[in-house]
Structure formats: structure tokens, C-alpha cells
Design an enzyme around this catalytic site. Structure first.
Site, PDB file in Angstrom:
ATOM      1  N   CYS A 307      53.564  36.825  36.440  1.00 59.47           N
ATOM      2  CA  CYS A 307      54.986  36.663  36.757  1.00 59.47           C
ATOM      3  C   CYS A 307      55.868  36.202  35.599  1.00 59.47           C
ATOM      4  CB  CYS A 307      55.176  35.738  37.954  1.00 59.47           C
ATOM      5  SG  CYS A 307      54.854  33.993  37.628  1.00 59.47           S
ATOM      6  N   ARG A 337      41.988  37.301  31.567  1.00 63.98           N
ATOM      7  CA  ARG A 337      41.712  35.911  31.222  1.00 63.98           C
ATOM      8  C   ARG A 337      40.307  35.819  30.661  1.00 63.98           C
ATOM      9  NH1 ARG A 337      44.237  32.180  36.134  1.00 63.98           N
ATOM     10  NH2 ARG A 337      46.267  33.221  36.195  1.00 63.98           N
ATOM     11  N   GLU A 339      37.160  34.176  30.533  1.00 67.30           N
ATOM     12  CA  GLU A 339      36.512  33.216  31.428  1.00 67.30           C
ATOM     13  C   GLU A 339      35.321  32.509  30.785  1.00 67.30           C
ATOM     14  OE1 GLU A 339      37.301  32.033  34.206  1.00 67.30           O
ATOM     15  OE2 GLU A 339      38.748  33.378  35.125  1.00 67.30           O
ATOM     16  N   ARG A 348      34.698  36.634  39.471  1.00 66.73           N
ATOM     17  CA  ARG A 348      35.164  35.877  38.303  1.00 66.73           C
ATOM     18  C   ARG A 348      35.020  36.783  37.093  1.00 66.73           C
ATOM     19  NH1 ARG A 348      36.646  30.853  37.444  1.00 66.73           N
ATOM     20  NH2 ARG A 348      35.955  30.181  39.498  1.00 66.73           N
ATOM     21  N   GLU A 356      51.489  40.781  42.423  1.00 66.33           N
ATOM     22  CA  GLU A 356      52.191  39.512  42.189  1.00 66.33           C
ATOM     23  C   GLU A 356      53.483  39.499  42.983  1.00 66.33           C
ATOM     24  OE1 GLU A 356      52.535  35.741  39.913  1.00 66.33           O
ATOM     25  OE2 GLU A 356      50.970  37.022  40.738  1.00 66.33           O
ATOM     26  N   ASP A 417      45.923  26.832  48.028  1.00 66.28           N
ATOM     27  CA  ASP A 417      44.804  27.739  47.782  1.00 66.28           C
ATOM     28  C   ASP A 417      44.204  28.174  49.106  1.00 66.28           C
ATOM     29  OD1 ASP A 417      44.943  27.802  45.059  1.00 66.28           O
ATOM     30  OD2 ASP A 417      43.186  26.539  44.695  1.00 66.28           O
ATOM     31  N   GLU A 430      38.077  30.561  46.011  1.00 70.32           N
ATOM     32  CA  GLU A 430      39.520  30.716  46.130  1.00 70.32           C
ATOM     33  C   GLU A 430      39.844  32.199  45.999  1.00 70.32           C
ATOM     34  OE1 GLU A 430      43.441  30.970  43.815  1.00 70.32           O
ATOM     35  OE2 GLU A 430      41.998  29.643  42.819  1.00 70.32           O
ATOM     36  N   ASN A 433      46.322  32.533  46.555  1.00 71.02           N
ATOM     37  CA  ASN A 433      47.098  31.308  46.379  1.00 71.02           C
ATOM     38  C   ASN A 433      48.571  31.569  46.628  1.00 71.02           C
ATOM     39  OD1 ASN A 433      48.386  32.272  43.998  1.00 71.02           O
ATOM     40  ND2 ASN A 433      46.659  31.615  42.759  1.00 71.02           N
ATOM     41  N   CYS A 459      55.703  31.917  43.699  1.00 68.35           N
ATOM     42  CA  CYS A 459      54.929  33.115  43.376  1.00 68.35           C
ATOM     43  C   CYS A 459      53.604  33.066  44.123  1.00 68.35           C
ATOM     44  CB  CYS A 459      54.697  33.265  41.870  1.00 68.35           C
ATOM     45  SG  CYS A 459      53.745  31.919  41.127  1.00 68.35           S
ATOM     46  N   ARG A 466      39.126  39.321  44.358  1.00 74.05           N
ATOM     47  CA  ARG A 466      38.799  38.152  45.173  1.00 74.05           C
ATOM     48  C   ARG A 466      38.804  38.501  46.665  1.00 74.05           C
ATOM     49  NH1 ARG A 466      38.975  33.047  42.625  1.00 74.05           N
ATOM     50  NH2 ARG A 466      38.214  33.374  40.498  1.00 74.05           N
TER      51      ARG A 466
END
Length: 500
Positions: A307, A337, A339, A348, A356, A417, A430, A433, A459, A466
């Protein structure tokens, strides 16, 4: 906390004729450099000396009026004294020594910006700042820009984080217990069924027709159950975050260990790159060390939180009241990302797919929209996916950086979460969110309202990996074990690709 500063005022001329006036000025300077401090506290001029066109000072202080603040406070009245009567100007401030002593229960092992050296003894951490002119040295502009205060703030943050301060977690709601239809790791099952394959990069997957169909079904559900009924408009956000964006969003404080950096070539001139291309043609290997020499500094990183780049669309604008709340979403590309060692399966990963959802309005509008979204999520997770799940309030990243952990500190802002049980491991993951970010983004990107109301934003990221991990871990890959409401939306599964 103690400060010791040795600094000098550069003058436009020899001030010998003003010596008596200066002596009187510095004798009474306590009113200036102790103002606002409790009695007996503040800064103190230990000594001063006039040497031609220079006044050298030694200032000691506590935390109430810090030594560098004291010197800055003195500049204006000193300029008025010398200018009006003696026609002498104050040209600038030089710093020759700056030491800070901080109470601490441990030394600091890391290199701190602008700090030449540190020592630790008897519960006191002593810092010697690097002073003078040049990069990463404390001079006049650094005093004005509050660099010493930022060093103190950084130390206090490190002291807070030492020992792994736990995140606040508070259960808000939990679904009824549901008997799982599977006890197997969904990633392993998808691999066996050839629904997915490892990508060539770490934490990356290639999704076959079946896995992709599951993702598209989730997207369709989000569109039909949330975004269209709540009248969200689709946008396309950039997927390269520059440093300017991350500075305004706040991510520049600590995003570095988790991002994939983006470095442009120094030039696209083929002649500049010819030796790299020739090396590959001869060896069939990419000369990475040579490539490093030919790329420029990082301009930012690949999409991390999705975002922040949206806010460039609104930056520096004023929104009419009838445009609020603004409600948009983006589903145009991947997020990335690093990790580290934490990658596992499809839940993950380093490269992932998200929708988003972003909304902006008055505080009341933003909080009301958050509740509407929560109701939509609850309907999906309860009535369509029939998950074993729960909701919890957790410390959002921007609060953690400010040392806050309590639910009451944000007046309705914060992060919820959504967690789902993984039957094969007994752990909770999770998988969704929702964050109400308060004024953080509108303030950071200077977005205002027509009537001057304080703007808030929120957001919520729908992570397709997930969702798939949570759903398939509980229901398995066999559509016969899926809830009827989901099967209706999913339809017939596509034929996968067969291998010999």
C-alpha cells in the site's frame, strides 16, 4: 543522562571591544539555557573564551535542556547583542567535542551513526561523537537537525528491544471447534499432486492450473463478498518502492533486513556491458563481481507492503469532503520479502500474491469501514470456508517502533490478525490482517481534507498463499471434503499438466 559539548561561535570580526558585554551576557545566560527545566537542572556554561573573531564555549547539561539545545538557544540573543551595538555578526557554529553519558545495563556492540567510540563502565554508556565537517560528523547543521536527539532515541529503542520484548496479543473472537478433513501438510500434498513446483528463486513457487484456480476462486470471493458490495475501486499500485516512499510511510526505520533491493545499471550503453556479455559467452557463467561494479546504488526495493506506493497518488493533495471515504484496492502484482531461514511451504515465502485493500477518511469513517470489513471476513471464514479460526489484536509494526504495545494507546487504531489452526502441526497461522493506521499515512504523505478534519486510513492484505494454506490444511485437496458453499464458487477444477 549527561552531555558535554565544546563548541565555538564564528564571528564576522574581532570582538575584543565587546569583551565586557560578552562577560555580562554569559554570566546571565542561565535564564536562557535553563528555561523550562526544573529548578537546579538544565544546561550550564562551564567556561567561555574570546579569541579574536571566535567565542569558544564549554557546556555541560542534563536531559532537561541538552547542551546542543543550549548552544542553539544562545545564538539569536548573542547575534542581537553583537549586531546592534558592535556591528559584528555570528557566522556559524563549530563543534570540537561532544560526549554523551547514558544510564544503561549493558554496552552497545553495534556501530551507531555519528558516534566515533563507545565505552561502558559502572552502568554508564559513554559515547564520543565524531565532530567536525564532512559526512557523518556532528557540525552546526546536525545540531539544528536534531541528530544528537535522534541518537538518544535510537539508543532508547535498542534498550527497549533488548531481550526480545514480546508482542502484545489479545484474543478478540474464536470460531467453534470444527473437525478437520485433513491432517497433512498442504504444500507436500500439492507437490505430490503436481499442483505446484518450486520456482528458481528461494521462497518462490510456480502454481499449476489447479493451484491457480484455487487462488482465482479466493479472488472472486473477495470481489463478490467484499469489494463490490462495499464499493471499492480498483487501482494499480507500483511494485517498486523508492526510498522516498519508505521514508514517508515509516518503513525506512527498519525494513532493510527483509527487502529485495533494486539497483539500476549505471548506464544501458552496450559498450559499458560488453565485457560482462563476453565473459558469459565464453564461460556460460554470469560474472557477478563484475556486475556489482556496473550497477548503481539501490533506488529502493521490490514491493514489500503493497500500500505505501498508493499514497503517491494522493500526496500533497486536499480531498473534497464528498469524496470521503476513499476506498480502493490493488491486485496487480507480487510482493516480496526476504524471509531468511523462516521460509516454509507456501505459507512463508519470499514471493507472494495479495489483494491490498486501502481506505481513507475521517476517524469515524475509517473505524466504521473496519467494522464492515470484519463482518465480511467473518461471513467468508464462517459460512463459505468453514474454518477453525480466531481474531486477535496485536501490536502493529508502527506502534512497536514507537515502543507502544497497549490496545488503549491508539484510540481505535491498531491491527487485528486472523489466525487459522493447522491440524497437521497444531500451530496457528496468521492468514489475514486488518490495520487501522490512524493518522500515520495521511500525515506522512501530507494528505488533507477540505474541511480540515484529521484524516485516518486503514489497510487489509488478503494473502492468497496464506488463505490456501489455512483452507487446504483443514479441508485437504479433495473437493468432496470442501464446504458446499466453496465448491459452488470454485466450480469444476481444471485439468492439470501430466508428466511421464
Amino acid at each position: 543522562m549527561k552531555f558535554h559539548l565544546e563548541a565555538g561561535f564564528r564571528l564576522s570580526a574581532d570582538a575584543a571591544k565587546a569583551r565586557e558585554a560578552l562577560a555580562e551576557f554569559f554570566a546571565g545566560a542561565g535564564e536562557i539555557i535553563q528555561k523550562g527545566a526544573p529548578e537546579g537542572h538544565g544546561a550550564k556554561i562551564e567556561s567561555w573564551q574570546l579569541a579574536g573573531n571566535r567565542i569558544d564555549l564549554v557546556v555541560d547539561s542534563d536531559r532537561y535542556v541538552r547542551a546542543h539545545d543550549a548552544v542553539l538557544r544562545l545564538r539569536k540573543p548573542l547575534s542581537e547583542l553583537l549586531g546592534k551595538k558592535y556591528r559584528i555578526g555570528v557566522r556559524g557554529i563549530d563543534v570540537s567535542k561532544f560526549e554523551i553519558a547514558v544510564d544503561s545495563d549493558r554496552p552497545i556492540a553495534h556501530k551507531i551513526p555519528y558516534v566515533r567510540s563507545t565505552s561502558y563502565q559502572d552502568g554508564i554508556l559513554n559515547l564520543e561523537l565524531d565532530v567536525g565537517e564532512g559526512e557523518m560528523k556532528i557540525g552546526e547543521s546536525e545540531l539544528v537537525n536534531r541528530i544528537p536527539d535522534r541518537i538518544i532515541n535510537l539508543l532508547e529503542e535498542k534498550f527497549r528491544d533488548y531481550g526480545g520484548k514480546s508482542e502484545h496479543w489479545e484474543l478478540l473472537w474464536e470460531s467453534p471447534a470444527r473437525e478437520p478433513r485433513s491432517q497433512k501438510d498442504p504444500t507436500e500434498e500439492m507437490l505430490r499432486a503436481n499442483w505446484i513446483k518450486h520456482g528458481s528463486s528461494r521462497g518462490q513457487w510456480i502454481y499449476g492450473p489447479e493451484g491457480t484456480h484455487i487462488f482465482r476462486t479466493f479472488e472472486k470471493m473477495v470481489l463478490e463478498e467484499i469489494l463490490r458490495p462495499l464499493e471499492y475501486r480498483e487501482m494499480i499500485f507500483p511494485k517498486l518502492d523508492t526510498w522516498d516512499v519508505w521514508k514517508k510511510s515509516g518503513h525506512a526505520q527498519g525494513v532493510y533486513p527483509e527487502i529485495y533491493f533494486v539497483c539500476p545499471p549505471k548506464t544501458r550503453d552496450p559498450a559499458f556491458w560488453e565485457e560482462v556479455m563476453d565473459y558469459y559467452k565464453v564461460t556460460h557463467e554470469v560474472p557477478l563481481e563484475l556486475v556489482k561494479e556496473k550497477i548503481d546504488n539501490p533506488i529502493g526495493g521490490m514491493c514489500y507492503a503493497q500500500c505505501p506506493t498508493f499514497w503517491g497518488f494522493l500526496q500533497g493533495t486536499t480531498l473534497p469532503s464528498d469524496e470521503l471515504p476513499v476506498k480502493v484496492f490493488d491486485r496487480s502484482g507480487t510482493s516480496h520479502r526476504y524471509e531468511s531461514g523462516g521460509i516454509h511451504g507456501i505459507e512463508r515465502v519470499d514471493e507472494f500474491h495479495r489483494i491490498e485493500i486501502v481506505w481513507l477518511g475521517t476517524r469515524e469513517q475509517v473505524l466504521e469501514e473496519a467494522e464492515r470489513l470484519k463482518e465480511c471476513y467473518k461471513r467468508i471464514f464462517e459460512e463459505i470456508l468453514e474454518l477453525r479460526w480466531r481474531m486477535a489484536w496485536v501490536t502493529p509494526w508502527f506502534m512497536a517502533q514507537e515502543g507502544k504495545t497497549g490496545l488503549s494507546e491508539m484510540q481505535g487504531a491498531g491491527t487485528v490478525d486472523y489466525e487459522a489452526l493447522l491440524p497437521y502441526s497444531g500451530n496457528w497461522i496468521e492468514f489475514q490482517n486488518l490495520s487501522v493506521n490512524g493518522e500515520k499515512y495521511p500525515r506522512g504523505f501530507t494528505v488533507k481534507s477540505q474541511k480540515g478534519e484529521t484524516l485516518w486510513s486503514g489497510c487489509s492484505g488478503v494473502g492468497l498463499e496464506r488463505w490456501a494454506s489455512a483452507f487446504l490444511a483443514q479441508k485437504g485437496l479433495d473437493p468432496e471434503n470442501w464446504p458446499e458453499a466453496f465448491r459452488e464458487r470454485c466450480g469444476e477444477m481444471p485439468r492439470g499438466i501430466r508428466f511421464l
